[in-house]
Design a protein around this motif. Structure first.
Motif, mmCIF file in Angstrom:
data_model
loop_
_atom_site.group_PDB
_atom_site.id
_atom_site.type_symbol
_atom_site.label_atom_id
_atom_site.label_comp_id
_atom_site.label_asym_id
_atom_site.label_seq_id
_atom_site.Cartn_x
_atom_site.Cartn_y
_atom_site.Cartn_z
ATOM 1 N N PRO A 314 81.436 13.050 -8.577
ATOM 2 C CA PRO A 314 80.037 13.499 -8.482
ATOM 3 C C PRO A 314 79.455 13.255 -7.090
ATOM 4 C CG PRO A 314 80.393 12.283 -10.524
ATOM 5 C CD PRO A 314 81.643 12.135 -9.713
ATOM 6 N N GLU A 315 79.875 12.155 -6.449
ATOM 7 C CA GLU A 315 79.387 11.861 -5.105
ATOM 8 C C GLU A 315 79.844 12.934 -4.119
ATOM 9 O OE1 GLU A 315 79.350 8.407 -7.608
ATOM 10 O OE2 GLU A 315 81.038 9.686 -7.021
ATOM 11 N N HIS A 316 81.094 13.375 -4.280
ATOM 12 C CA HIS A 316 81.619 14.424 -3.397
ATOM 13 C C HIS A 316 80.862 15.735 -3.626
ATOM 14 C CE1 HIS A 316 84.791 15.885 -0.680
ATOM 15 N NE2 HIS A 316 84.658 17.023 -1.339
ATOM 16 N N GLU A 317 80.596 16.048 -4.889
ATOM 17 C CA GLU A 317 79.850 17.268 -5.201
ATOM 18 C C GLU A 317 78.455 17.221 -4.586
ATOM 19 O OE1 GLU A 317 79.876 17.654 -9.418
ATOM 20 O OE2 GLU A 317 81.842 18.635 -9.463
ATOM 21 N N ALA A 318 77.810 16.042 -4.689
ATOM 22 C CA ALA A 318 76.475 15.897 -4.106
ATOM 23 C C ALA A 318 76.522 16.086 -2.592
ATOM 24 C CB ALA A 318 75.905 14.520 -4.442
ATOM 25 N N GLY A 319 77.577 15.557 -1.957
ATOM 26 C CA GLY A 319 77.737 15.732 -0.520
ATOM 27 C C GLY A 319 77.920 17.188 -0.142
ATOM 28 N N LEU A 320 78.666 17.934 -0.950
ATOM 29 C CA LEU A 320 78.870 19.361 -0.696
ATOM 30 C C LEU A 320 77.549 20.120 -0.783
ATOM 31 C CD1 LEU A 320 82.104 19.929 -2.806
ATOM 32 C CD2 LEU A 320 81.970 19.959 -0.318
ATOM 33 N N MET A 321 76.759 19.776 -1.793
ATOM 34 C CA MET A 321 75.488 20.469 -1.998
ATOM 35 C C MET A 321 74.489 20.158 -0.880
ATOM 36 S SD MET A 321 75.119 20.031 -6.126
ATOM 37 C CE MET A 321 73.522 20.844 -6.230
#
Length: 409
Positions: A314-321
């Motif tokens: 989820p942290e990686h997804e948040a970084g992508l967004m």
């Protein structure tokens, strides 16, 4: 209809009594004495529900609940306990149990909760069946990814363009997937069985257009960056449209209205296309679609590389967004490939590495990809990379890569 209930309890007498109660109320119980005995029946296509004791030797009811939710988050699990433990009930419900009953439970209590669970299960499976049928016959749902309102609007535009059968225009920023959306329009049309011919408009001469138009007969011709079509070829295109036999789908990342005003594009061609348009929203307009697209591209890249897809946190997804994606889907696709190959996917990470470290990242990624493509066979991977076997094994040791980790069944 078979009203199936998987009944799991290590106590044979209780299992038999509960099974008889279910049978008397027109349910079809399948009994198991443990999680190990039951687990092979727990799958996303299981059409029934699960009733399980919590206290069992070995793997208990909570383990079964977790296993069932991993197999299918919508599979109802009803847990039983003989202890009347309220905290345990709260724990069960917080972990996703459909219901919780205290033993000994009355036949009325048991059958009521099982009935509700089966009703819910039936609705879930029916919705899945209908969605699968819809997607199988709907290329827009199958091939255009995302869950934002903007992408739903795009799907709707694509479906309209597909049914219309007229000339169509696909607009989008660079890297947004204009040619892919054009193909989905074609696949959504009555001409979907016919050819889909793609050509770049820039530099296309009259002869090349005539050849492409003939090849597209009974299907569609896609011209990418229509605004760059030479003026002489535009005349040939207008003639081809008059002759018919194929459909024109054009793509652009530029303002074609401006090209018409400046005399660079035929007004006749533009107004034919203007009737039916599909505009691809940029990733900046729909950040909630970024994790969906990235997950799809990661799975695709891992399959191409022949390696297991890494977990996306989820942290990686948040970084992508949080990042900007001026290259849209194309740049997100590149980031997914780097992620799969273990390369830094952010400039902020890469800039802190020296040249030697960046080269090492690339080398490790190439070694991993080659091992994946050759199912962990290091000797074949070495041949593909044109490396001596000893050098290959030295490099694997250097980067901590184990060939057996890349083997697939």
């Amino acid at each position: 209809m078979i009203r199936q209930v998987l009944l799991v309890d290590d106590d044979a007498a209780v299992r038999e009594a509960l099974g008889q109660t279910l049978e008397l109320h027109d349910f079809s119980p399948v009994t198991a004495g443990s999680f190990v005995e039951a687990k092979d029946r727990i799958a996303s296509d299981f059409a029934g529900v699960i009733v399980s004791d919590i206290r069992m030797p070995g793997r208990d009811g909570f383990h079964l609940l977790d296993y069932a939710r991993e197999a299918d988050p919508d599979l109802p699990v009803i847990l039983l306990t003989g202890e009347g433990d309220i905290p345990m009930a709260v724990r069960a419900m917080s972990r996703g149990a459909f219901g919780f009953l205290e033993k000994p439970c009355s036949p009325k209590e048991l059958t009521a909760v099982v009935e509700r669970a089966l009703t819910v299960r039936g609705m879930v499976l029916e919705n899945r069946r209908m969605k699968a049928q819809l997607e199988a016959s709907d290329p827009a749902a199958r091939m255009i990814f995302g869950r934002s309102p903007q992408v739903e609007t795009l799907r709707a535009q694509v479906r309209v363009a597909g049914r219309a059968g007229t000339e169509a225009l696909v607009l989008g920023a660079p890297g947004s997937g204009v040619s892919k959306v054009a193909e989905v329009i074609h696949l959504s049309s009555l001409l979907s069985k016919g050819p889909f011919v793609k050509r770049a408009a820039a530099g296309l001469d009259r002869a090349g257009l005539d050849i492409a138009w003939e090849a597209a007969q009974g299907g569609a011709l896609f011209l990418d960056e229509l605004g760059q079509l030479p003026e002489d070829t535009q005349v040939a295109l207008s003639d081809a449209l008059e002759r018919g036999g194929a459909r024109l789908i054009a793509g652009t990342t530029q303002d074609l209205r401006r090209a018409v005003d400046e005399g660079r594009l035929s007004a006749d061609i533009y107004y034919r296309l203007e009737v039916c348009q599909a505009r691809i929203p940029s990733l900046a307009e729909r950040p909630e679609d970024i994790p969906v697209l990235f997950g799809h591209y990661v799975a695709q890249a891992a399959e191409q590389a022949g390696i297991e897809a890494p977990r996306i946190t989820p942290e990686h997804e948040a970084g992508l967004m949080a990042q900007e994606w001026p290259g849209n889907a194309r740049s997100l696709m590149s980031a997914a490939m780097r992620f799969v190959l273990g390369m830094p996917d952010e400039l902020s990470q890469a800039k802190d590495l020296g040249l030697a470290e960046q080269m090492a990242q690339v080398e490790r990624s190439l070694l991993a990809a080659s091992l994946g493509r050759h199912n962990g066979r290091a000797s074949e991977a070495a041949k593909a990379l044109k490396l001596p076997r000893k050098t290959m094994y030295d490099k694997l040791a250097k980067y901590g890569l184990k060939p057996e980790a890349f083997k697939r069944d």
